[in-house]
Design a protein around this motif. Sequence first.
Motif, PDB file in Angstrom:
ATOM      1  N   THR A  51       0.847  -1.196   0.000  1.00 49.38           N
ATOM      2  CA  THR A  51       0.000   0.000   0.000  1.00 49.38           C
ATOM      3  C   THR A  51       0.880   1.243   0.000  1.00 49.38           C
ATOM      4  O   THR A  51       1.869   1.319   0.731  1.00 49.38           O
ATOM      5  N   MET A  52       0.500   2.191  -0.812  1.00 50.91           N
ATOM      6  CA  MET A  52       1.207   3.466  -0.908  1.00 50.91           C
ATOM      7  C   MET A  52       0.301   4.570  -0.383  1.00 50.91           C
ATOM      8  O   MET A  52      -0.852   4.685  -0.786  1.00 50.91           O
ATOM      9  N   VAL A  53       0.800   5.377   0.537  1.00 51.51           N
ATOM     10  CA  VAL A  53       0.067   6.530   1.059  1.00 51.51           C
ATOM     11  C   VAL A  53       0.695   7.783   0.453  1.00 51.51           C
ATOM     12  O   VAL A  53       1.890   8.043   0.633  1.00 51.51           O
ATOM     13  N   THR A  54      -0.102   8.542  -0.279  1.00 51.26           N
ATOM     14  CA  THR A  54       0.437   9.723  -0.961  1.00 51.26           C
ATOM     15  C   THR A  54       0.629  10.885  -0.006  1.00 51.26           C
ATOM     16  O   THR A  54       0.046  10.948   1.074  1.00 51.26           O
ATOM     17  N   ASP A  55       1.432  11.824  -0.462  1.00 50.99           N
ATOM     18  CA  ASP A  55       1.521  13.123   0.186  1.00 50.99           C
ATOM     19  C   ASP A  55       0.288  13.935  -0.230  1.00 50.99           C
ATOM     20  O   ASP A  55      -0.555  13.460  -1.005  1.00 50.99           O
TER      21      ASP A  55
END
Length: 360
Positions: A51-55
């Motif tokens: 999972t990638m959490v964006t800025d």
Amino acid sequence: MKKIVAFFLAVMMTASVTACGSGSTTSSTAPAASAAESQETSAGKSDFKITMVTDTGGVNDQSFNQSSWEGLQKVSQDTGATVKYTESKQESDYTTNLDKAADDGSNLIWGIGFAMADAVANAAKQNPDISYAIVDNSYGDKTPANVTGVMFRAQEPSFLVGYIAAKTTKTGKVGFVGGMTSAIIDQFEYGYKAGVAYAAKELKKNITVDAQYAESFSDAAKGKAIATSMFNNGCDVVFHAAGGAGTGVIEAAKEANKFAIGVDRDQAYLAPKNVLTSALKLVNKAVELVSKEAINGQKIGGKTYTYGLTEDAVGIPEEHSLMGDDTYNAAIALESKIKDKTITPPATKDDYNKFVAALK
């Protein structure tokens, strides 16, 4: 170097074009309606979940968030791992989104951007059995065993585009628009300024740099307003390191019929007649490499990966019709000098001052 950069760019462009055509939730440009919602994709079968959490710039920032997501899509295509992203609309979303990623059973969680450093460190402490990675941050000798930092020597491509800006300007005035002040954005600003100074000495001209900050990585209107003011005040080339706010800089260049310099990705597609070049930072490739190591069971935690020209992870695009062969070839020649350390682009104000003093 040129062939490798061209290959990575082709991969990025292919991913974007394919995604835009499909309209599916795997799209690198598919919108996420809120900070709590995410997009997911997987190819083949794999138990590994990333999972990638964006800025706050969002996954469609045309910059490092989007590039990171493209890297994960490539991981999914190659390995069958399930990959997804969750957008952060504001800084307060970081902790919530990281917690959600952990609750969803992610094996590896990416935080995109230095602003997430504290949130990632806290999440990693609470979940020691989950691997975390962060773009544009290093915890140094205090790096937790389950955290990986990914850094770039962004001053290197910034030096090259600063050199190009100085060789291109007709007015002797160029600009820089940063997102938010930080050690990371300092690399872009002072690398750029050093490249301008280096070319100015070579040309025996006085070329000034106007540097301002949008105090945001998402406010395109603010980026556009700053750049418009710069163009009105005589700048004819403006480099941005401002994420989504930088799209406003490029829009301002189109309206003023001046030049903008993109960042992270080759941003020429946003304004083919006005984006002079871009300072490439191949975040997609770094995210891909580190993620695949994790999938293969290699130990990635407790350390920082650093990428630059030597690793073929930064540079400038091959396309150079707006600057011409002479300027492009001169910039490419500087790559070798940076690689062999004949030139060391500065990443801080102090190092920049020393660099400029040594030129005199």
